[in-house]
Design a protein around this motif. Structure first.
Motif, PDB file in Angstrom:
ATOM      1  N   THR A 183     -37.609  -0.870 -77.301  1.00 54.25           N
ATOM      2  CA  THR A 183     -39.030  -0.567 -77.086  1.00 54.25           C
ATOM      3  C   THR A 183     -39.356   0.904 -77.103  1.00 54.25           C
ATOM      4  OG1 THR A 183     -38.657  -0.640 -74.709  1.00 54.25           O
ATOM      5  CG2 THR A 183     -39.410  -2.666 -75.776  1.00 54.25           C
ATOM      6  N   PHE A 184     -38.394   1.780 -76.904  1.00 59.56           N
ATOM      7  CA  PHE A 184     -38.767   3.188 -76.931  1.00 59.56           C
ATOM      8  C   PHE A 184     -38.948   3.625 -78.377  1.00 59.56           C
ATOM      9  CE2 PHE A 184     -34.222   3.626 -77.581  1.00 59.56           C
ATOM     10  CZ  PHE A 184     -34.086   4.751 -78.363  1.00 59.56           C
ATOM     11  N   GLY A 185     -40.055   4.308 -78.622  1.00 59.27           N
ATOM     12  CA  GLY A 185     -40.337   4.762 -79.972  1.00 59.27           C
ATOM     13  C   GLY A 185     -40.364   6.263 -80.079  1.00 59.27           C
ATOM     14  N   ASP A 186     -40.286   6.933 -78.963  1.00 60.64           N
ATOM     15  CA  ASP A 186     -40.216   8.386 -78.946  1.00 60.64           C
ATOM     16  C   ASP A 186     -39.002   8.770 -78.118  1.00 60.64           C
ATOM     17  OD1 ASP A 186     -42.772   9.423 -80.287  1.00 60.64           O
ATOM     18  OD2 ASP A 186     -43.546   7.972 -78.826  1.00 60.64           O
ATOM     19  N   GLY A 187     -37.999   9.275 -78.787  1.00 69.22           N
ATOM     20  CA  GLY A 187     -36.789   9.632 -78.063  1.00 69.22           C
ATOM     21  C   GLY A 187     -35.647   9.965 -78.992  1.00 69.22           C
ATOM     22  N   GLU A 188     -34.463  10.041 -78.411  1.00 71.33           N
ATOM     23  CA  GLU A 188     -33.275  10.426 -79.149  1.00 71.33           C
ATOM     24  C   GLU A 188     -32.157   9.436 -78.892  1.00 71.33           C
ATOM     25  OE1 GLU A 188     -32.370  14.297 -77.751  1.00 71.33           O
ATOM     26  OE2 GLU A 188     -34.023  15.285 -78.802  1.00 71.33           O
ATOM     27  N   ILE A 213     -36.046   2.118 -70.138  1.00 66.16           N
ATOM     28  CA  ILE A 213     -34.779   1.397 -70.007  1.00 66.16           C
ATOM     29  C   ILE A 213     -34.004   1.439 -71.319  1.00 66.16           C
ATOM     30  CG2 ILE A 213     -33.766  -0.885 -69.651  1.00 66.16           C
ATOM     31  CD1 ILE A 213     -36.027  -1.466 -67.664  1.00 66.16           C
ATOM     32  N   ASP A 214     -34.715   1.137 -72.419  1.00 64.89           N
ATOM     33  CA  ASP A 214     -34.043   1.157 -73.723  1.00 64.89           C
ATOM     34  C   ASP A 214     -33.602   2.563 -74.106  1.00 64.89           C
ATOM     35  OD1 ASP A 214     -34.233  -1.503 -73.932  1.00 64.89           O
ATOM     36  OD2 ASP A 214     -35.736  -1.547 -75.533  1.00 64.89           O
ATOM     37  N   GLN A 215     -34.400   3.571 -73.724  1.00 65.44           N
ATOM     38  CA  GLN A 215     -34.006   4.949 -74.000  1.00 65.44           C
ATOM     39  C   GLN A 215     -32.668   5.257 -73.331  1.00 65.44           C
ATOM     40  OE1 GLN A 215     -35.547   8.339 -75.578  1.00 65.44           O
ATOM     41  NE2 GLN A 215     -33.370   7.867 -75.541  1.00 65.44           N
ATOM     42  N   GLU A 216     -32.502   4.755 -72.117  1.00 68.63           N
ATOM     43  CA  GLU A 216     -31.251   4.959 -71.394  1.00 68.63           C
ATOM     44  C   GLU A 216     -30.107   4.179 -72.058  1.00 68.63           C
ATOM     45  OE1 GLU A 216     -28.485   6.243 -68.616  1.00 68.63           O
ATOM     46  OE2 GLU A 216     -30.479   7.000 -69.125  1.00 68.63           O
ATOM     47  N   LYS A 217     -30.395   2.932 -72.450  1.00 71.86           N
ATOM     48  CA  LYS A 217     -29.351   2.099 -73.060  1.00 71.86           C
ATOM     49  C   LYS A 217     -28.813   2.695 -74.361  1.00 71.86           C
ATOM     50  CE  LYS A 217     -30.656  -2.535 -71.428  1.00 71.86           C
ATOM     51  NZ  LYS A 217     -31.119  -3.889 -71.871  1.00 71.86           N
ATOM     52  N   PHE A 218     -29.732   3.260 -75.151  1.00 75.04           N
ATOM     53  CA  PHE A 218     -29.347   3.684 -76.496  1.00 75.04           C
ATOM     54  C   PHE A 218     -29.277   5.202 -76.655  1.00 75.04           C
ATOM     55  CE2 PHE A 218     -31.707  -0.413 -77.336  1.00 75.04           C
ATOM     56  CZ  PHE A 218     -30.548  -1.172 -77.374  1.00 75.04           C
ATOM     57  N   LYS A 219     -29.251   5.928 -75.513  1.00 77.20           N
ATOM     58  CA  LYS A 219     -29.113   7.377 -75.612  1.00 77.20           C
ATOM     59  C   LYS A 219     -27.793   7.729 -76.268  1.00 77.20           C
ATOM     60  CE  LYS A 219     -29.423  11.588 -72.853  1.00 77.20           C
ATOM     61  NZ  LYS A 219     -29.666  12.164 -71.504  1.00 77.20           N
ATOM     62  N   TRP A 220     -26.738   7.029 -75.880  1.00 79.32           N
ATOM     63  CA  TRP A 220     -25.445   7.096 -76.584  1.00 79.32           C
ATOM     64  C   TRP A 220     -25.101   5.668 -76.988  1.00 79.32           C
ATOM     65  CZ3 TRP A 220     -22.816  11.352 -78.084  1.00 79.32           C
ATOM     66  CH2 TRP A 220     -23.218  12.576 -77.544  1.00 79.32           C
ATOM     67  N   LEU A 221     -25.061   5.428 -78.306  1.00 85.46           N
ATOM     68  CA  LEU A 221     -24.828   4.077 -78.819  1.00 85.46           C
ATOM     69  C   LEU A 221     -23.435   3.606 -78.437  1.00 85.46           C
ATOM     70  CD1 LEU A 221     -26.402   4.321 -82.389  1.00 85.46           C
ATOM     71  CD2 LEU A 221     -27.482   3.677 -80.214  1.00 85.46           C
ATOM     72  N   GLU A 222     -23.383   2.345 -78.034  1.00 85.37           N
ATOM     73  CA  GLU A 222     -22.125   1.756 -77.595  1.00 85.37           C
ATOM     74  C   GLU A 222     -21.919   0.436 -78.352  1.00 85.37           C
ATOM     75  OE1 GLU A 222     -20.979   1.649 -73.282  1.00 85.37           O
ATOM     76  OE2 GLU A 222     -21.134  -0.524 -73.630  1.00 85.37           O
ATOM     77  N   PHE A 223     -20.845   0.361 -79.149  1.00 85.38           N
ATOM     78  CA  PHE A 223     -20.604  -0.847 -79.948  1.00 85.38           C
ATOM     79  C   PHE A 223     -19.188  -0.821 -80.519  1.00 85.38           C
ATOM     80  CE2 PHE A 223     -21.881   2.383 -82.943  1.00 85.38           C
ATOM     81  CZ  PHE A 223     -21.087   2.157 -84.057  1.00 85.38           C
ATOM     82  N   TYR A 224     -18.821  -1.945 -81.089  1.00 90.74           N
ATOM     83  CA  TYR A 224     -17.635  -2.015 -81.944  1.00 90.74           C
ATOM     84  C   TYR A 224     -17.988  -2.876 -83.156  1.00 90.74           C
ATOM     85  CZ  TYR A 224     -16.791  -6.587 -79.765  1.00 90.74           C
ATOM     86  OH  TYR A 224     -16.920  -7.865 -79.318  1.00 90.74           O
ATOM     87  N   LYS A 225     -17.348  -2.587 -84.268  1.00 91.84           N
ATOM     88  CA  LYS A 225     -17.708  -3.232 -85.527  1.00 91.84           C
ATOM     89  C   LYS A 225     -16.426  -3.578 -86.272  1.00 91.84           C
ATOM     90  CE  LYS A 225     -20.942  -2.353 -89.359  1.00 91.84           C
ATOM     91  NZ  LYS A 225     -21.836  -1.303 -89.943  1.00 91.84           N
ATOM     92  N   ILE A 226     -16.269  -4.842 -86.602  1.00 93.72           N
ATOM     93  CA  ILE A 226     -15.065  -5.321 -87.281  1.00 93.72           C
ATOM     94  C   ILE A 226     -15.470  -5.856 -88.658  1.00 93.72           C
ATOM     95  CG2 ILE A 226     -13.068  -6.841 -87.163  1.00 93.72           C
ATOM     96  CD1 ILE A 226     -13.155  -4.776 -84.946  1.00 93.72           C
ATOM     97  N   LYS A 227     -14.702  -5.467 -89.682  1.00 93.98           N
ATOM     98  CA  LYS A 227     -14.975  -5.958 -91.038  1.00 93.98           C
ATOM     99  C   LYS A 227     -13.664  -6.336 -91.715  1.00 93.98           C
ATOM    100  CE  LYS A 227     -17.046  -2.355 -92.639  1.00 93.98           C
ATOM    101  NZ  LYS A 227     -17.738  -1.495 -93.628  1.00 93.98           N
ATOM    102  N   PHE A 228     -13.779  -7.341 -92.594  1.00 96.06           N
ATOM    103  CA  PHE A 228     -12.617  -7.779 -93.382  1.00 96.06           C
ATOM    104  C   PHE A 228     -13.057  -8.039 -94.813  1.00 96.06           C
ATOM    105  CE2 PHE A 228     -10.428 -11.327 -95.411  1.00 96.06           C
ATOM    106  CZ  PHE A 228      -9.135 -10.846 -95.456  1.00 96.06           C
ATOM    107  N   ASN A 229     -12.221  -7.640 -95.735  1.00 98.32           N
ATOM    108  CA  ASN A 229     -12.431  -7.961 -97.153  1.00 98.32           C
ATOM    109  C   ASN A 229     -11.107  -8.353 -97.778  1.00 98.32           C
ATOM    110  OD1 ASN A 229     -12.022  -6.569-100.083  1.00 98.32           O
ATOM    111  ND2 ASN A 229     -13.988  -7.614 -99.975  1.00 98.32           N
ATOM    112  N   GLY A 230     -11.113  -9.443 -98.531  1.00 97.56           N
ATOM    113  CA  GLY A 230      -9.942  -9.848 -99.308  1.00 97.56           C
ATOM    114  C   GLY A 230     -10.379 -10.205-100.721  1.00 97.56           C
ATOM    115  N   THR A 231      -9.745  -9.569-101.705  1.00105.89           N
ATOM    116  CA  THR A 231     -10.095  -9.804-103.103  1.00105.89           C
ATOM    117  C   THR A 231      -8.817 -10.047-103.896  1.00105.89           C
ATOM    118  OG1 THR A 231     -11.993  -8.313-102.896  1.00105.89           O
ATOM    119  CG2 THR A 231     -11.302  -8.908-105.120  1.00105.89           C
TER     120      THR A 231
END
Length: 854
Positions: A601-606, A673-691
């Motif tokens: 919901t925050f539209g002005d921030g970092e 609240i969202d500004q606080e949650k996303f001030k420093w992004l926190e995640f993990y991302k898993i990818k797989f490719n087989g060709t």
């Protein structure tokens, strides 16, 4: 002997191929017989030429190389050399040399020639106009061509065989020459071609077959088929060479099934009396009896044990005899890296080894074999020479060579070197053919020469298409063989310093909804000693919100993203050196300006994104990166941020109870609240490719691909971040929106239509693509393809169902030219609809691939 009108004489040799016969000169004038001595050395007093019609006499004399005053032996090497040179011009039908005068140790010679007639005009009857020009070019029936008997015969045979290969078995060709009054010794030509009817195969009969049904045998004749209107993809024309190849394959089929003695007694072509354009084929077969392997003994092996060799051979006593498989297990000529006994020896230094399977007895239905092995002397690489690299510096190539001077010879190292040099992308992979030279069995050394052909390594990319409601344009400059060390040397700019294998890329992508700029640089051999790749990139983008009322970009709602990435990638040795481990640290800074979405919901921030990526890749595809013919690529990657919420121990589920996150009325302020949650992004991302790339038949390649991606959160109270998401569907062309989003192509559907507006956190995709090359020449690589695809994007694990996929099928073509890069078009049909509530298919979509290389 033959007397000429002026009384000079030529001794006539025995009749042989006059074009390659060195005439023995024994000609002399009857008036000076007492002065001429055969084999004596004379001084050339004069040289004349007779019989010429269109040539200048002095021109022939000059070309002969003989000059007045020259000492020559008659007959001798000098005169023989003149005759050979004149024959080599292929301008004359007859050449004679006569002695015309001998006086005081001086001799006069006359070269008598008969010129070939010259073609001034040609007319071809019996073909359409569009075919005539091609035929003239192929046969070289052009103005000025010299008409020798051999040329006329070869031309007639070429035309006849050309149309017989196309099924016109009754082709008749007549070449008529007519003297042209315009010039001396000039002729016109009329070529009359009667192709007749195209001959089709109406019936194929087999006689003598007991074990296999006729339908089974017909299926083995791959290029010889009975006329069938339903089988539109394969014709029924009779081509002799293809028919002979099919007969050999038919016998191989029998040998693969134990019938060693099978043979075709007779093949008969029968013309149909009722119709002139059809034939019947009859094959008389003698199948013989079925055989089995008996004892298989190895003789002469000292390096490898019987058990080791038996494991590779894979044939045991009692197995059905298979002569074709036995030959492949000894030496598989269809695969340079095949798992056979010959390669086992040659990959370990035994270049001079010789391995043969010999039948030692055949009792009843059992055949005993001896595998006779001559191991020979170990061989070592001596000189390794690389030629043809006009742009690429030597060290870039030599660091990829697996063949090192002084090391034991290995065929596998030669094959691997071809792959590694081809994968560089700087040379025409189809023309990399190592030549083994100076083979010395006594010293056990060989030299290897790699002849390379440079190809375009840099790229200008221009892309355009429609997506997200507007036009999307891309301009990219990628210099894939850059030289940073010469950047200040003006003499190296052609147009930029090149040759060190580095990559420098600049890219701009724009639409009404976003502008993206990026810069990247990579050095594949950091320090020059080990294959450690260093890479860095800078990115900046500004993105605008979509206005649902106007369908345009609302520039009052935007966010800017800036980022930097540093990476290292190292080639591993364990479990094998096809593996590469890459690691990268990246940082992105997000600045939002009145930018509100449904995810936060925050539209002005970092917001800040500091992440670490690790990727394990195994790539052993071969050889041509444009059209791999085998091998596979696997990659699994993880992208991680620090677990800030675990370190801070903050309760993100109850932030609203804190005063700093409430509005003036004491209610939770979701924006804060969202500004606080996303001030420093926190995640993990898993990818797989087989060709996988699997040869199906000759050059027909099946590409099989599976992709999976998942974006997760450490702390469910913080939830999934609004960045780094997957956007599935379409051509996958939008790859540079730098909020971390990834666009995944899935043909047959509009761009990004298989994900929600804000992207998916999970996706899966499966592809089957059948490829066939039309040409892989350096000037243009062209291949066609047909595909089946399925995939979908999901907003949570609860929704994830790999069987609930959007399916598509279609066809396409790819063209790669050094001047333009990879160009392509796909026509995909979506069997489902992106909107789950609509049951009608999406239908046809057209997708483009556009690039330019120089």
């Amino acid at each position: 002997m033959e007397k000429r009108a002026n009384n000079s004489i030529r001794i006539i040799p025995s009749k042989k191929s006059i074009a390659f016969l060195i005439l023995m000169i024994g000609a002399f004038s009857f008036s000076q017989t007492e002065n001429f001595v055969k084999g004596k050395t004379y001084e050339l007093d004069s040289l004349s030429v007779s019989g010429i019609k269109t040539f200048n006499e002095q021109t022939v004399i000059s070309y002969s190389g003989l000059r007045k005053g020259q000492k020559i032996k008659v007959p001798g090497e000098e005169v023989s050399s003149v005759i050979k040179k004149l024959w080599g011009l292929e301008l004359f039908s007859d050449i004679n040399v006569f002695v015309t005068n001998v006086e005081n140790n001086k001799i006069s010679l006359d070269i008598e020639i008969k010129e070939l007639p010259t073609l001034t005009d040609v007319k071809i009857n019996g073909l359409k106009k569009g075919k005539i020009e091609t035929l003239i070019k192929d046969t070289e029936l052009t103005k000025g061509k010299k008409l020798s008997e051999s040329f006329l015969t070869n031309t007639k045979n070429y035309i006849t065989n050309k149309y017989k290969k196309e099924g016109f078995l009754d082709t008749k060709v007549n070449l008529n020459t007519i003297k042209d009054t315009v010039g001396a010794n000039s002729y016109k030509m009329v070529v009359n071609i009667d192709k007749g009817s195209r001959i089709k195969i109406k019936k194929i009969d087999f006689d003598g077959n007991v074990v296999f049904k006729e339908s089974k045998l017909k299926s083995k004749l791959k290029n010889t088929k009975v006329k069938n209107p339903i089988r539109f993809w394969k014709g029924s024309k009779f081509i002799k060479n293809d028919f002979n190849d099919d007969l050999n394959k038919l016998i191989e089929f029998y040998k693969e099934n134990g019938f060693r003695d099978a043979r075709i007694i007779k093949d008969t072509l029968l013309r149909n009396e009722n119709t002139s354009n059809s034939i019947a084929l009859k094959l008389d077969i003698e199948e013989g009896k079925k055989y089995y392997f008996g004892d298989i003994n190895f003789i002469g092996n000292t390096v490898y044990s019987n058990n080791s060799l038996q494991q590779i051979l894979g044939l045991n006593k009692g197995d059905v005899y298979n002569g074709v498989l036995l030959k492949k297990r000894i030496a598989d000529t269809s695969k340079p890296d095949g798992n056979d006994i010959t390669n086992l020896y040659q990959n370990n230094g035994y270049l001079f080894s010789n391995i043969n399977a010999v039948e030692v007895s055949a009792i009843n239905d059992t055949i005993d074999f001896e595998i006779r092995i001559t191991e020979g002397k170990l061989a070592n690489f001596n000189k390794i020479v690389v030629e043809g690299n006009t742009k690429t510096n030597d060290h870039v190539i030599y660091r990829e060579l697996r063949t090192k001077p002084g090391e034991l010879y290995s065929k596998d190292k030669l094959v691997r070197t071809v792959r590694e040099v081809g994968q560089l992308g700087f040379f025409d992979a189809e023309q990399i053919n190592p030549q083994i030279e100076n083979v010395d069995p006594n010293s056990g050394t060989i030299d290897v020469r790699f002849n390379l052909v440079e190809s375009g390594a840099s790229q200008i990319e221009l892309q355009g298409g429609y997506g997200q409601g507007g036009f999307i344009g891309t301009l990219g400059l990628s210099f894939n063989n850059f030289s940073m060390r010469n950047i200040f040397d003006k003499t190296k700019y052609k147009p930029l310093p090149m040759g060190d294998g580095q990559t420098l890329a600049l890219r701009l992508q724009a639409s009404q909804f976003y502008n993206t700029y990026s810069f990247s640089f990579s050095e594949p051999w950091l320090g020059g000693e080990q294959p450690v790749q260093f890479s860095t990139s800078l990115q900046h983008t500004i993105q605008y919100r979509y206005d649902f009322f106007t369908g345009l970009a609302d520039k009052s709602q935007s966010f800017q993203i800036s980022g930097i990435t540093l990476g290292l990638a190292k080639r591993l040795r364990i479990p094998d050196d096809f593996f590469q481990l890459s690691q990268a640290i990246s940082y992105q800074y997000y600045n939002l300006n009145n930018y509100f979405t449904g995810l936060f919901t925050f539209g002005d921030g970092e917001a800040n994104n500091l992440s670490y990526t690790i990727n394990l890749i195994r790539n052993n595809t071969r050889i041509n990166p444009i059209f791999p013919t085998g091998g596979s690529t696997f990659s699994i990657s993880g992208k991680f941020t620090p677990p800030y919420s675990l370190l801070s121990k903050k309760d993100y589920s109850n932030l609203g109870v804190l005063a700093e996150f409430q509005d003036e009325n004491g209610n939770p302020n979701q924006s804060k609240i969202d500004q606080e949650k996303f001030k420093w992004l926190e995640f993990y991302k898993i990818k797989f490719n087989g060709t996988w790339y699997t040869p199906i038949y000759e050059k027909l390649i099946l590409k099989t691909q599976a992709d999976f991606g998942f974006l997760g959160a450490y702390n469910l109270a913080r939830g999934n971040i609004p960045f780094e998401r997957f956007f599935l569907g379409g051509d996958g062309m939008i790859n540079y929106a730098l909020d971390g989003r990834e666009t995944i192509a899935l043909r047959g559907y509009p761009n990004q239509s298989l994900s929600s507006t804000d992207g998916s956190v999970i996706y899966n995709k499966f592809t089957l693509e059948l490829r066939y090359p039309i040409t892989l020449k350096p000037t243009a690589s062209i291949y066609t393809l047909t595909f089946l695809e399925a995939g979908n994007g999901y907003n949570s694990f609860r929704e994830f169902n790999p069987f609930n996929s959007r399916r598509s099928a279609g066809v396409g073509v790819r063209i790669f030219m050094p001047a333009f890069g990879l160009l392509g078009i796909d026509f995909g049909y979506g069997f489902d609809n992106p909107n789950p509530s609509i049951t009608t298919p999406n239908g046809w979509e057209t997708h483009f691939v556009i690039g330019q290389r120089f």
